[in-house]
Write an enzyme that holds these catalytic residues in place. Structure first.
Site, mmCIF file in Angstrom:
data_model
loop_
_atom_site.group_PDB
_atom_site.id
_atom_site.type_symbol
_atom_site.label_atom_id
_atom_site.label_comp_id
_atom_site.label_asym_id
_atom_site.label_seq_id
_atom_site.Cartn_x
_atom_site.Cartn_y
_atom_site.Cartn_z
ATOM 1 N N LYS A 1 -0.913 0.151 -25.247
ATOM 2 C CA LYS A 1 -1.604 0.327 -26.791
ATOM 3 C C LYS A 1 -0.066 0.429 -27.393
ATOM 4 C CE LYS A 1 -6.231 1.464 -26.026
ATOM 5 N NZ LYS A 1 -6.471 2.964 -24.617
ATOM 6 N N THR B 1 -3.567 6.404 -22.263
ATOM 7 C CA THR B 1 -2.974 4.232 -21.738
ATOM 8 C C THR B 1 -1.440 4.556 -21.591
ATOM 9 O OG1 THR B 1 -4.132 3.427 -23.167
ATOM 10 C CG2 THR B 1 -4.914 4.248 -21.495
ATOM 11 N N GLU C 1 -0.062 5.063 -0.931
ATOM 12 C CA GLU C 1 -1.147 6.445 -0.664
ATOM 13 C C GLU C 1 -0.102 7.201 -0.439
ATOM 14 O OE1 GLU C 1 -4.946 5.149 1.944
ATOM 15 O OE2 GLU C 1 -6.082 4.649 -0.397
ATOM 16 N N ASP D 1 -6.348 13.599 -25.281
ATOM 17 C CA ASP D 1 -6.098 11.877 -24.759
ATOM 18 C C ASP D 1 -5.508 10.776 -25.823
ATOM 19 O OD1 ASP D 1 -6.366 9.036 -24.779
ATOM 20 O OD2 ASP D 1 -8.772 9.565 -24.061
ATOM 21 N N TYR E 1 0.549 -1.309 0.256
ATOM 22 C CA TYR E 1 0.056 0.574 -0.340
ATOM 23 C C TYR E 1 1.121 1.408 -0.079
ATOM 24 C CZ TYR E 1 -4.755 -0.659 -0.109
ATOM 25 O OH TYR E 1 -6.412 -0.761 -0.677
ATOM 26 N N ARG F 1 -0.906 -2.970 -18.402
ATOM 27 C CA ARG F 1 -2.650 -1.959 -19.337
ATOM 28 C C ARG F 1 -2.480 -1.000 -17.528
ATOM 29 N NH1 ARG F 1 -6.655 -3.023 -21.192
ATOM 30 N NH2 ARG F 1 -5.433 -4.469 -22.966
HETATM 31 N N1 DSN Z 1 -11.187 0.030 -25.947
HETATM 32 C C1 DSN Z 1 -9.605 0.985 -26.130
HETATM 33 C C2 DSN Z 1 -9.861 1.198 -27.457
HETATM 34 O O1 DSN Z 1 -10.663 0.235 -28.254
HETATM 35 O O2 DSN Z 1 -9.499 2.068 -28.834
HETATM 36 C C3 DSN Z 1 -10.714 2.262 -25.990
HETATM 37 O O3 DSN Z 1 -10.177 2.845 -24.865
#
Ligand code: DSN
Length: 419
Positions: A227, A224, A54, A198, A52, A233
């Site tokens: 990707k 994120t 925080e 984003d 933990y 993730r």
């Molecule tokens: N779910 C993602 C995508 O497939 O683009 C976006 O968050």
């Protein structure tokens, strides 16, 4: 590997084993997915999950944080360096939480936000009525030009000036064209609105200069990490120094509790990988591979939204072939090709049916495929689509995929898991 899981929980062991097999056996073309390195995988499966922590490095609400502090500080320093940002917060559990905290940092609830229409490439968190963004803010949207199927800066300006939002969100989940953050950022700021990009889909490309850089033109950039960036993730926020305090406060305690320290360590590992010269070569290959598919589709009777791609993804209009995205996704899966159905701009079909298929090159590029293989893959898809999902064609493509993947092993150690 996984001896303990196998002993303690054979059902979960079997699900993991089957999923590992599926990832190897099929061609992964979901544009938002990728295969992490063995180093990132290892960092995730560590006892750091037990801690933990925080708070933030050096200012925690728990004792014993001296070593996870090292991990988080490394992740922060590397993210800042990689993207040339003043400040990074590496704690968001996901892109959605990165967005939630960033909106809270920039504007009051109830204010007007404007994001790209979900049905034209945007994301749920950019202002969908079924998402927190639609519940907490007054949502408006911009879209693409009907002819070019790309964002038109003049139309965008008109919309922004008409609505006068407090915040405009750039970035998309299904947009195959480069986004001109400089021009659009200037338009957003000219009406006194805050600008957020984003970059979840394009973060890897941005990190190495293979996509225009949002950092100098935006107040906050969210992403994120899993990707094109090829990390574990999770989420990430980058911002100018003036928003650092507000961003940190709105992640914790604003919308999250304890950070996932094993995931943060894995993010640090992936940022380290992204700073190596090979990562630039890899990102360039992602784009070259998408271009190779574009060229192959152009030779066939396949319509691409906006005519092609500038990034890692292509949106196919299978309605042009008299098909729906839903049935095409299922048929391609039978051919061992994994894609997702997707709305296309001005789609006449419902979101669960759609006229589109979204495909992306990052995962197969991570497997080592290059232009020749990507052209083959695009032709496999075209064979299935042009045949109107004929079962004999699907069967023959499946056999060709089964042969192709053998030359591109994925996680070899994991393929040897005993039954
Ligand atoms: N779910 C993602 C995508 O497939 O683009 C976006 O968050």
């Amino acid at each position: 590997m996984l001896d303990n899981v196998r002993k303690v929980d054979p059902e979960i062991y079997s699900a993991i084993q089957k999923e590992v097999g599926r990832q190897h056996q099929k061609l992964e073309l979901i544009a938002s997915e990728n295969f992490v390195s063995e180093a990132v995988l290892e960092a995730m499966g560590t006892p750091l999950t037990n801690k933990y922590a925080e708070g933030y490095p050096g200012k925690r609400y728990y004792g014993g944080c001296e070593f996870v502090d090292i991990a988080e500080q490394l992740a922060i320093d590397r993210a800042q360096k990689l993207f040339g940002a003043d400040h990074a917060n590496v704690q968001p559990h996901s892109g959605s939480q990165a967005n939630m905290a960033s909106y809270m940092a920039l504007i009051e609830t109830g204010s007007k936000i404007m994001g790209m229409d979900l049905s034209q490439g945007g994301h749920l968190t950019h202002g969908s009525p079924v998402n927190f963004s639609g519940h907490l803010y007054e949502v408006h949207s911009y879209g693409v030009n009907r002819e070019t199927e790309a964002i038109d800066p003049d139309e965008f300006r008109k919309k922004v000036e008409e609505v006068k939002p407090a915040l405009v969100i750039l970035g998309a989940s299904a947009y195959p064209r480069a986004i001109d953050f400089k021009t659009l950022g200037e338009i957003i700021h000219s009406v006194g609105a805050k600008a957020l990009a984003d970059i979840a889909h394009i973060a890897g490309l941005v990190a190495v200069g293979e996509h225009p850089d949002p950092i100098p033109h935006m107040d906050i950039v969210t992403s994120t990490t899993h990707k094109t960036l090829r990390g574990p993730r999770g989420g990430l926020i980058l911002c100018k120094e003036e928003y650092a305090k507000a961003v940190n406060k709105n992640i914790f305690p604003g919308c999250q509790g304890g950070p996932l320290m094993h995931m943060i360590a894995a993010k640090a590992v992936s940022f380290q990988e992204a700073m190596q010269p090979e990562f630039k070569v890899y990102q360039k290959q992602i784009k070259d591979n998408a271009k190779a598919m574009e060229e192959a589709f152009r030779q066939r009777d396949i319509r691409m939204v906006s005519g092609g791609t500038d990034n890692h993804l292509i949106l196919l209009d299978v309605g042009h072939n008299g098909l729906t995205g839903k049935e095409t996704e299922k048929a391609l899966d039978r051919a061992y090709i994994t894609v997702n159905k997707n709305m296309i701009p001005f789609d006449q079909q419902k979101p669960f049916v759609t006229s589109g298929i979204r495909i992306g090159s990052p995962a197969l590029t991570s497997r080592g495929m290059k232009q020749d293989e990507m052209k083959l893959v695009a032709n496999f898809i075209a064979d299935v689509v042009e045949s109107k999902l004929d079962e004999a064609v699907i069967e023959s493509v499946q056999a060709k995929v089964a042969e192709l993947v053998q030359a591109f092993p994925l996680y070899p150690r994991w393929q040897e898991l005993p039954a």
